[in-house]
Design a protein around this motif. Structure first.
Motif, PDB file in Angstrom:
ATOM      1  N   SER A 165      19.374  43.533  72.577  1.00 38.90           N
ATOM      2  CA  SER A 165      19.285  42.326  71.749  1.00 38.90           C
ATOM      3  C   SER A 165      17.930  41.655  71.973  1.00 38.90           C
ATOM      4  O   SER A 165      17.522  41.412  73.102  1.00 38.90           O
ATOM      5  CB  SER A 165      20.410  41.356  72.113  1.00 38.90           C
ATOM      6  N   ARG A 166      17.235  41.365  70.864  1.00 40.12           N
ATOM      7  CA  ARG A 166      15.906  40.747  70.928  1.00 40.12           C
ATOM      8  C   ARG A 166      15.904  39.459  70.116  1.00 40.12           C
ATOM      9  O   ARG A 166      16.311  39.457  68.956  1.00 40.12           O
ATOM     10  CB  ARG A 166      14.853  41.710  70.381  1.00 40.12           C
ATOM     11  N   THR A 167      15.461  38.387  70.728  1.00 35.26           N
ATOM     12  CA  THR A 167      15.342  37.108  70.039  1.00 35.26           C
ATOM     13  C   THR A 167      13.892  36.660  70.109  1.00 35.26           C
ATOM     14  O   THR A 167      13.283  36.666  71.183  1.00 35.26           O
ATOM     15  CB  THR A 167      16.240  36.036  70.679  1.00 35.26           C
ATOM     16  N   TYR A 168      13.351  36.274  68.958  1.00 35.81           N
ATOM     17  CA  TYR A 168      11.963  35.835  68.862  1.00 35.81           C
ATOM     18  C   TYR A 168      11.912  34.359  68.485  1.00 35.81           C
ATOM     19  O   TYR A 168      12.832  33.835  67.850  1.00 35.81           O
ATOM     20  CB  TYR A 168      11.210  36.627  67.791  1.00 35.81           C
ATOM     21  N   LEU A 169      10.818  33.714  68.859  1.00 32.52           N
ATOM     22  CA  LEU A 169      10.491  32.391  68.363  1.00 32.52           C
ATOM     23  C   LEU A 169       9.231  32.506  67.521  1.00 32.52           C
ATOM     24  O   LEU A 169       8.282  33.196  67.908  1.00 32.52           O
ATOM     25  CB  LEU A 169      10.252  31.414  69.511  1.00 32.52           C
ATOM     26  N   ALA A 170       9.220  31.840  66.381  1.00 35.48           N
ATOM     27  CA  ALA A 170       8.053  31.858  65.505  1.00 35.48           C
ATOM     28  C   ALA A 170       7.821  30.470  64.942  1.00 35.48           C
ATOM     29  O   ALA A 170       8.762  29.675  64.789  1.00 35.48           O
ATOM     30  CB  ALA A 170       8.254  32.855  64.365  1.00 35.48           C
ATOM     31  N   ILE A 171       6.561  30.192  64.655  1.00 33.17           N
ATOM     32  CA  ILE A 171       6.215  29.001  63.882  1.00 33.17           C
ATOM     33  C   ILE A 171       5.911  29.473  62.468  1.00 33.17           C
ATOM     34  O   ILE A 171       5.106  30.396  62.273  1.00 33.17           O
ATOM     35  CB  ILE A 171       5.013  28.273  64.484  1.00 33.17           C
ATOM     36  N   ALA A 172       6.579  28.891  61.492  1.00 34.31           N
ATOM     37  CA  ALA A 172       6.432  29.314  60.099  1.00 34.31           C
ATOM     38  C   ALA A 172       5.980  28.143  59.238  1.00 34.31           C
ATOM     39  O   ALA A 172       6.322  26.983  59.503  1.00 34.31           O
ATOM     40  CB  ALA A 172       7.754  29.870  59.575  1.00 34.31           C
ATOM     41  N   GLU A 173       5.220  28.446  58.212  1.00 34.44           N
ATOM     42  CA  GLU A 173       4.739  27.418  57.296  1.00 34.44           C
ATOM     43  C   GLU A 173       5.889  26.911  56.434  1.00 34.44           C
ATOM     44  O   GLU A 173       6.709  27.683  55.946  1.00 34.44           O
ATOM     45  CB  GLU A 173       3.640  28.004  56.416  1.00 34.44           C
ATOM     46  N   GLY A 174       5.935  25.590  56.248  1.00 33.11           N
ATOM     47  CA  GLY A 174       6.945  24.996  55.378  1.00 33.11           C
ATOM     48  C   GLY A 174       8.261  24.759  56.088  1.00 33.11           C
ATOM     49  O   GLY A 174       8.433  25.072  57.270  1.00 33.11           O
ATOM     50  N   GLU A 175       9.199  24.204  55.342  1.00 33.59           N
ATOM     51  CA  GLU A 175      10.532  23.928  55.886  1.00 33.59           C
ATOM     52  C   GLU A 175      11.438  25.122  55.599  1.00 33.59           C
ATOM     53  O   GLU A 175      11.912  25.321  54.482  1.00 33.59           O
ATOM     54  CB  GLU A 175      11.120  22.656  55.289  1.00 33.59           C
ATOM     55  N   VAL A 176      11.647  25.921  56.617  1.00 39.17           N
ATOM     56  CA  VAL A 176      12.479  27.118  56.498  1.00 39.17           C
ATOM     57  C   VAL A 176      13.937  26.687  56.321  1.00 39.17           C
ATOM     58  O   VAL A 176      14.370  25.690  56.912  1.00 39.17           O
ATOM     59  CB  VAL A 176      12.313  27.988  57.770  1.00 39.17           C
ATOM     60  N   PRO A 177      14.724  27.398  55.496  1.00 37.25           N
ATOM     61  CA  PRO A 177      16.152  27.074  55.388  1.00 37.25           C
ATOM     62  C   PRO A 177      16.829  27.026  56.763  1.00 37.25           C
ATOM     63  O   PRO A 177      16.367  27.642  57.719  1.00 37.25           O
ATOM     64  CB  PRO A 177      16.701  28.221  54.532  1.00 37.25           C
ATOM     65  N   GLU A 178      17.920  26.305  56.838  1.00 36.78           N
ATOM     66  CA  GLU A 178      18.586  26.081  58.127  1.00 36.78           C
ATOM     67  C   GLU A 178      18.924  27.394  58.823  1.00 36.78           C
ATOM     68  O   GLU A 178      18.749  27.531  60.029  1.00 36.78           O
ATOM     69  CB  GLU A 178      19.843  25.249  57.916  1.00 36.78           C
ATOM     70  N   GLU A 179      19.407  28.372  58.078  1.00 37.33           N
ATOM     71  CA  GLU A 179      19.664  29.698  58.629  1.00 37.33           C
ATOM     72  C   GLU A 179      19.839  30.684  57.482  1.00 37.33           C
ATOM     73  O   GLU A 179      20.052  30.304  56.336  1.00 37.33           O
ATOM     74  CB  GLU A 179      20.888  29.723  59.537  1.00 37.33           C
ATOM     75  N   GLY A 180      19.732  31.971  57.817  1.00 33.58           N
ATOM     76  CA  GLY A 180      19.889  32.979  56.784  1.00 33.58           C
ATOM     77  C   GLY A 180      19.613  34.374  57.314  1.00 33.58           C
ATOM     78  O   GLY A 180      19.294  34.563  58.492  1.00 33.58           O
ATOM     79  N   THR A 181      19.761  35.350  56.419  1.00 33.43           N
ATOM     80  CA  THR A 181      19.520  36.750  56.748  1.00 33.43           C
ATOM     81  C   THR A 181      18.643  37.361  55.660  1.00 33.43           C
ATOM     82  O   THR A 181      18.912  37.175  54.466  1.00 33.43           O
ATOM     83  CB  THR A 181      20.839  37.540  56.854  1.00 33.43           C
TER      84      THR A 181
END
Length: 293
Positions: A165-181
């Motif tokens: 299991s791999r979990t990443y942290l990222a900084i993304a431009e804009g307001e990303v949806p609360e969660e999704g796939t």
């Protein structure tokens, strides 16, 4: 390197060939071939054995895995190396930004492989480089390196079966949806050897789960989990949904706040390939992403 494994044969392998037991324990064809060529590599009740020998309940089997040759064409180089965990079978490393994981054109002596070659040379130990999970040059964080061919075989199999299991942290431009796939297939971009793109016709299956942790000043901190491990998967998928990672020279070369893609391999969890013990590791978010936030 010498690693010894001991087994007592259980009832279900009574009157079966030794080879069947080795395969059941996850020994690959390559490892079994190596053991057959090693003096006393396979001992059955203390006697050098053949893989066609028949086992009986309560026989004792000793496997002696010996590797005396280091990786060829990897130049030892004294580079930063942050080993989070080490035992006889594997390493967990926190990789810095700017470090490729293996040598390639233009990256001959500045990689993680070079750093590990130096580390084990300084210890007077042979070492063959076997990296299990890949990280891009400018992605920071946790990865696994196998210390011998048997653990490598088991870990590669675990990775293919999505048992790491791999979990990443990222900084993304804009307001990303609360969660999704994101399930957009990924392929090599036409005319490029390194760039990838979403391509419904040519692409390979790719699945990324994401969850927004916070949003501030036009950027989101996002947690991501991978079900597949396609090249540049997170970077391509986040661009595809309209939220690219700043500092990404291929997919969003905005260097106003950070000078590499804001992506960090934050967590790794898996069962130890030899002992079965649950393993879990975290790497603190790196300074450049802290400053950004």
């Amino acid at each position: 390197m010498k690693r010894i494994f001991y087994y007592t044969i259980p009832l279900k392998f009574n009157n079966t060939p030794l080879l069947d037991f080795l395969k059941a324990e996850g020994y690959s064809h390559q490892v079994i071939t190596h053991l057959k060529r090693t003096m006393n590599g396979i001992l059955l009740n203390g006697i050098w054995a053949h893989t066609w020998d028949i086992l009986h309940t309560n026989d004792y089997l000793t496997i002696q895995l010996v590797e005396n040759v280091s990786s060829e064409n990897i130049v030892p180089a004294d580079l930063p190396l942050n080993i989070i965990y080490e035992d006889e079978d594997l390493l967990v490393i926190n990789k810095p930004a700017g470090m490729p994981i293996h040598p390639s054109q233009g990256n001959y002596d500045n990689t993680l492989a070079n750093a590990l070659a130096w580390h084990y040379l300084s210890l007077g130990e042979p070492f063959t480089y076997r990296c299990i999970n890949r990280l891009d040059k400018d992605t920071t964080g946790l990865l696994i390196v196998a210390k011998h061919m048997y653990s490598a075989s088991l870990l590669y199999h675990m990775s293919a079966e999505r048992k790491i299991s791999r979990t990443y942290l990222a900084i993304a431009e804009g307001e990303v949806p609360e969660e999704g796939t994101i399930t957009a297939p990924i392929a090599r971009a036409e005319g490029s050897t390194i760039e990838r793109c979403v391509d419904e016709e040519r692409g390979e299956t790719a699945c990324t789960h994401f969850k927004r942790i916070s949003y501030k000043d036009g950027y989101s901190l996002v947690s991501l989990k991978l079900e597949t491990g396609r090249t540049h998967q997170i970077r391509v998928h986040m661009k595809y949904i309209g939220h690219p990672l700043p500092g990404d020279f291929l997919y969003h070369p905005d260097y106003s706040r950070i000078h590499r893609q804001a992506l960090h391999s934050f967590k790794l969890s898996f069962q130890h390939p030899i002992t079965g013990e649950p393993m879990a590791f975290q790497a603190p978010i790196p300074d450049d992403m802290k400053v950004f936030l």
